[in-house]
Design an enzyme around this catalytic site. Structure first.
Site, PDB file in Angstrom:
ATOM      1  N   LYS A  53      -2.789   6.032  -4.266  1.00  0.00           N
ATOM      2  CA  LYS A  53      -3.887   6.960  -3.992  1.00  0.00           C
ATOM      3  C   LYS A  53      -3.663   8.286  -4.706  1.00  0.00           C
ATOM      4  CE  LYS A  53      -3.883   4.928   0.620  1.00  0.00           C
ATOM      5  NZ  LYS A  53      -2.487   4.441   0.628  1.00  0.00           N
ATOM      6  N   ASP A 113       0.845  -1.194   0.000  1.00  0.00           N
ATOM      7  CA  ASP A 113       0.000   0.000   0.000  1.00  0.00           C
ATOM      8  C   ASP A 113       0.878   1.241   0.000  1.00  0.00           C
ATOM      9  OD1 ASP A 113      -2.949   1.126   0.772  1.00  0.00           O
ATOM     10  OD2 ASP A 113      -1.377   2.290   1.761  1.00  0.00           O
TER      11      ASP A 113
END
Length: 328
Positions: free
Chosen positions: A91, A57
């Site tokens: 993101k 992530d």
């Protein structure tokens, strides 16, 4: 030693490993990125893949996408993994909320990562804030259309959100063609967010827990959060022959949540993933549930007057947002 990490099924049929490697290095007391830890992060990330992690992530803001891509490509070249074995999340930051800017941001992330596609891209926050710190007040519904566009183009395999509350998710679901596969939010023993988790489960949105240890191991003065040496935690840990942090992560997994702990210490990287060989019983779960005191570790109150801020507001003087959170 290798670990076997199970997966959760997303609402689009794809699988995501239940535990990932988080790459947020954090900010120091001057709100500057802790870039001095970058070499240790790379080394620990390589070790994570070697021992069995298949979920990484990251984010545009984290400033480590090039290093994430470097590690993934290296491990593919070494024959440790194939590209399809690794689930990479990144993101889109707040200054890229116009639909066209979402596409640009994703393409730039792909270039930094050096990958042909991204497994999951999240809207990092529902607020839209320019690189100069100005509230642009772009509707996150418009931003989401940009996410649907990059999905249709095949640049990403899945799209989701982060830091969305129930009201924002409700509005998004009523106005979207593609349901987000994930809502990534802070969840830990001190912040259980039961209502939000229940809402996401009802709508088949997987919750991924960031800051899964909360303030458990932080030395924060006058903090009401449960700490590492709490007798409830230490008692359950002793009972199962596990560490307190392993009890924490196992509890999240048994709630049906994925989590993305971060560590740049090799032994802790392995320890964090060694949680799938035991099970908490009903008594353990009941005791851990009672530790929830709604204490939020990540509370960016400097944004609280921006439109679409998702959390409760606090009283008192509000500081200016750190320059480091404007743009990279």
């Amino acid at each position: 030693m290798m670990v076997n990490i199970p997966s959760f099924k997303l609402n689009n049929g794809r699988d995501i490993p239940a535990l990932g490697y988080g790459t947020w290095l954090g900010l120091n007391e001057k709100f500057e990125f802790m870039s001095e830890d970058l070499p240790k992060l790379v080394e620990a990330m390589e070790n994570a893949v070697d021992v069995g992690y298949r979920h990484i992530d990251t984010a545009h803001l984290y400033r480590v996408e090039p290093e994430v891509g470097q590690v993934v490509r290296k491990k593919i070249q070494e024959g440790v993994v194939k590209r399809e074995d690794v689930f990479v999340t990144t993101k889109v930051w707040n200054h890229n909320h116009r639909p066209a800017d979402v596409e640009t941001a994703v393409k730039e992330s792909l270039e930094r990562l050096g990958l042909d596609y991204i497994d999951l891209v999240l809207m990092h926050w529902p607020m839209s804030i320019s690189a100069d710190g100005v509230d642009e007040k772009i509707d996150y519904l418009d931003t989401w259309r940009g996410f649907e566009a990059v999905l249709s183009q095949g640049l990403v395999k899945s799209i989701g959100v982060s830091n969305f509350n129930i009201a924002q998710l409700t509005r998004l679901l009523a106005n979207t063609k593609v349901v987000p596969v994930i809502n990534q939010i802070e969840i830990n023993l001190n912040l259980g967010q039961k209502d939000l988790v229940d809402f996401c489960k009802k709508n088949n949105i997987l919750v991924v827990a960031y800051t899964p240890f909360g303030s458990l191991v932080r030395n924060t003065p006058n903090c009401p959060a449960t700490k590492y040496d709490d007798p409830v935690l230490t008692g359950i840990a002793k009972k199962h022959g596990k560490s307190v942090t392993q009890i924490n992560l196992r509890y999240l997994f048994q709630r049906g949540l994925a989590s993305i702990p971060k560590s740049i210490t090799k032994s802790r990287v392995l320890e964090n993933a060694s949680i799938f060989d035991f099970e908490l019983d009903d008594e353990d779960v009941s005791a851990l549930q009672k530790l929830d005191n709604n204490f939020r570790t990540v509370l960016p109150s400097f944004w609280q007057n921006y439109e679409n801020y998702p959390f409760e507001k606090v009283d008192g003087d509000i500081p200016k947002p750190p320059l480091s959170l404007h743009k990279w």
